[in-house]
Design a protein around this motif. Structure first.
Motif, mmCIF file in Angstrom:
data_model
loop_
_atom_site.group_PDB
_atom_site.id
_atom_site.type_symbol
_atom_site.label_atom_id
_atom_site.label_comp_id
_atom_site.label_asym_id
_atom_site.label_seq_id
_atom_site.Cartn_x
_atom_site.Cartn_y
_atom_site.Cartn_z
ATOM 1 N N UNK A 1 0.875 -1.172 0.000
ATOM 2 C CA UNK A 1 0.000 0.000 0.000
ATOM 3 C C UNK A 1 0.911 1.221 0.000
ATOM 4 N N UNK A 2 0.718 2.099 -0.977
ATOM 5 C CA UNK A 2 1.547 3.301 -1.105
ATOM 6 C C UNK A 2 3.040 3.008 -1.072
ATOM 7 N N UNK A 3 3.425 1.975 -1.762
ATOM 8 C CA UNK A 3 4.836 1.606 -1.895
ATOM 9 C C UNK A 3 5.492 1.144 -0.597
ATOM 10 N N UNK A 4 4.675 0.885 0.398
ATOM 11 C CA UNK A 4 5.180 0.234 1.602
ATOM 12 C C UNK A 4 4.730 -1.225 1.580
ATOM 13 N N UNK B 1 -0.085 -10.558 -1.840
ATOM 14 C CA UNK B 1 1.045 -10.651 -2.759
ATOM 15 C C UNK B 1 1.007 -9.599 -3.857
ATOM 16 N N UNK B 2 0.113 -8.626 -3.699
ATOM 17 C CA UNK B 2 -0.056 -7.627 -4.758
ATOM 18 C C UNK B 2 -0.094 -6.207 -4.215
ATOM 19 N N UNK B 3 -0.206 -5.277 -5.156
ATOM 20 C CA UNK B 3 -0.332 -3.885 -4.782
ATOM 21 C C UNK B 3 -1.812 -3.571 -4.559
ATOM 22 N N UNK C 1 10.069 -1.145 -8.840
ATOM 23 C CA UNK C 1 8.813 -1.898 -8.842
ATOM 24 C C UNK C 1 7.613 -1.040 -8.463
ATOM 25 N N UNK C 2 7.855 0.228 -8.194
ATOM 26 C CA UNK C 2 6.761 1.086 -7.713
ATOM 27 C C UNK C 2 5.861 1.515 -8.851
ATOM 28 N N UNK D 1 8.014 6.884 0.514
ATOM 29 C CA UNK D 1 7.218 5.950 1.288
ATOM 30 C C UNK D 1 7.519 6.158 2.766
ATOM 31 N N UNK D 2 6.478 6.053 3.549
ATOM 32 C CA UNK D 2 6.652 6.230 4.986
ATOM 33 C C UNK D 2 7.551 5.141 5.524
ATOM 34 N N UNK D 3 8.352 5.465 6.488
ATOM 35 C CA UNK D 3 9.130 4.391 7.089
ATOM 36 C C UNK D 3 8.824 4.255 8.579
#
Ligand code: HEM
Length: 111
Positions: A42-45, A68-70, A100-101, A108-110
Motif C-alpha cells: 500500500x503506497x509503496x510500503x 502478494x499484490x499492490x 517496482x513502484x 514511502x513512509x518508514x
C-alpha cells in the motif's frame, strides 16, 4: 560446506538512510499471497498482514484477493478510516524497490 546462500540481494540504494529500512522486490512480495503468509503493498510500503487476516473488519477474503499484490487503489477506494492507516503501521516490513513502484510515492513512509 555449510555455506549459506542468502537470498537477500545487495541494495546499493542506501544513500542517506539513517534507519535501516528493508527494500523489498515485488517478486518477493508476490510469493506471499496465501493465508499462511500474506504480504501486501500500500503506497509503496510493504506489509506482512498474515496476523491481521482474521482481524480485518472487512473480512479475510478481500485481503487474500490482494495478497502478494499492490492494494493501494482498493485500499483507498474503501475510504478506510485513519484508524485503518494506523493499523497498517503495525505490519510494516519494508519499502518497495524503486523499480517496482507503480504508485511513485515520492517518500514511502518508514514509520
Ligand atoms: C492491510 C490493509 C488493510 C487494513 C489495515 C484494513 C483495515 C480496516 C479497518 C480498520 C476497517 C474498519 C473500518 C475503518 O476503520 O475504516 C476496515 C474495513 C473494511 N476494509 Fe479494510 N483494511 C485493509 C485492506 C483492505 C483491502 C485491500 C480491502 C479490499 C479491497 C478492504 C476492504 C474493507 C471493507 C470492505 C471494509 C468495510 C467493512 C464493513 O464496514 O463492513 N480492506 N479495514
Amino acid at each position: 560446506m555449510a555455506s549459506i546462500e542468502g537470498n537477500e540481494q545487495q541494495e546499493d540504494s542506501n544513500e542517506e538512510n539513517e534507519v535501516e529500512v528493508k527494500v523489498i522486490r515485488m517478486s518477493d512480495v508476490s510469493v506471499h499471497s496465501e493465508a499462511d503468509s500474506c504480504w501486501m503493498v500500500v503506497n509503496d510500503n510493504v506489509y506482512d498482514i498474515t496476523q491481521f487476516l482474521r482481524e480485518h473488519p472487512g473480512g479475510e477474503d478481500v485481503l487474500l484477493e490482494h495478497g502478494g499484490r499492490d492494494a493501494t487503489e482498493p485500499f483507498k477506494e474503501v475510504a478506510h478510516s485513519e484508524d485503518a492507516s494506523t493499523t497498517l503501521q503495525r505490519f510494516f516490513i519494508g519499502i518497495l524497490h524503486e523499480d517496482d513502484r507503480i504508485n511513485k510515492t515520492k517518500k514511502p513512509k518508514t514509520y
